[in-house]
Design an enzyme around this catalytic site. Sequence first.
Site, PDB file in Angstrom:
ATOM      1  N   ASP A   1       0.825  -1.204   0.000  1.00 55.09           N
ATOM      2  CA  ASP A   1       0.000   0.000   0.000  1.00 55.09           C
ATOM      3  C   ASP A   1       0.863   1.260   0.000  1.00 55.09           C
ATOM      4  O   ASP A   1       1.967   1.262   0.554  1.00 55.09           O
ATOM      5  CB  ASP A   1      -0.906  -0.004   1.230  1.00 55.09           C
ATOM      6  CG  ASP A   1      -2.039   0.991   1.126  1.00 55.09           C
ATOM      7  OD1 ASP A   1      -2.398   1.374  -0.009  1.00 55.09           O
ATOM      8  OD2 ASP A   1      -2.569   1.391   2.172  1.00 55.09           O
TER       9      ASP A   1
ATOM     10  N   ASN B 270     -10.577  -2.646  -6.259  1.00 56.21           N
ATOM     11  CA  ASN B 270      -9.799  -1.638  -6.983  1.00 56.21           C
ATOM     12  C   ASN B 270     -10.423  -1.225  -8.311  1.00 56.21           C
ATOM     13  O   ASN B 270     -10.017  -0.219  -8.909  1.00 56.21           O
ATOM     14  CB  ASN B 270      -8.363  -2.127  -7.223  1.00 56.21           C
ATOM     15  CG  ASN B 270      -7.508  -2.113  -5.982  1.00 56.21           C
ATOM     16  OD1 ASN B 270      -6.526  -2.846  -5.887  1.00 56.21           O
ATOM     17  ND2 ASN B 270      -7.863  -1.289  -5.000  1.00 56.21           N
TER      18      ASN B 270
END
Length: 241
Positions: free
Chosen positions: A19, A67
């Site tokens: 991330d 996503n």
Amino acid sequence: MPKPIREGTGPRHVAIIMDGNGRWAQSRGRPRLFGHHAGAKRVREIVEACPDAGVRYLTIFAFSTENWKRTQTEVAGLMSLFRRYITKEARALMGENVRVRFIGDRVRLDRKLITLMDELEVMTAHCTGVNLTIAINYGGRDEVARATRRLAQDVAEGRLRPEEIDVETLPKYLDTCVLPDPDLVIRTSGEARISNFLLWQSAYAEYEFVDTLWPDFTAEEFAGLVGAYGKRERRFGGVIA
């Protein structure tokens, strides 16, 4: 249930939620895709660090089922990056004896990417070094739902009896059926959540949440986290004598 592990035993399987790519790029006044490209380069360094760290399996979270909610430009850029990464890194991964697998639902991915994924899995199937698993269009809940459908189909068709189903049965239907469960899960960028990643498999994993953005996550930091894991006593609900 896993047996208790004494202090000094390192993780065999490390999973990473990579991330912070977008924030890393934006902090430099660059588009988010610039960060994703930087993050892809970091993967190579961490894969190469695994043997010295005693890590046999590495699983990385590249693209989640959630996503797709990102902008069309970012999603298209990520899909292009995955295709380029596979094409560029295939020979190097074979040269480093890395076996590559992909997990996730491939139905929504484009045909060219699926073909490249299939080819890389076949090309590295003979490799006996680090086992690199890349999660693309992956979500833990989606994986369990897909596994349950396959299990239910086997019951409906008489290949499995309901009374035979226990906690050892479902893992055989998961994307990770040939992999050991992760011992250590690392998330970069300062966020302290698991984001639908390896929900079933990580039931007994240790977690490390670090502030480092993924493109800045070094092999040295990785080795430090792996070393710290080895100092923990993992009881799995039991008691170490």
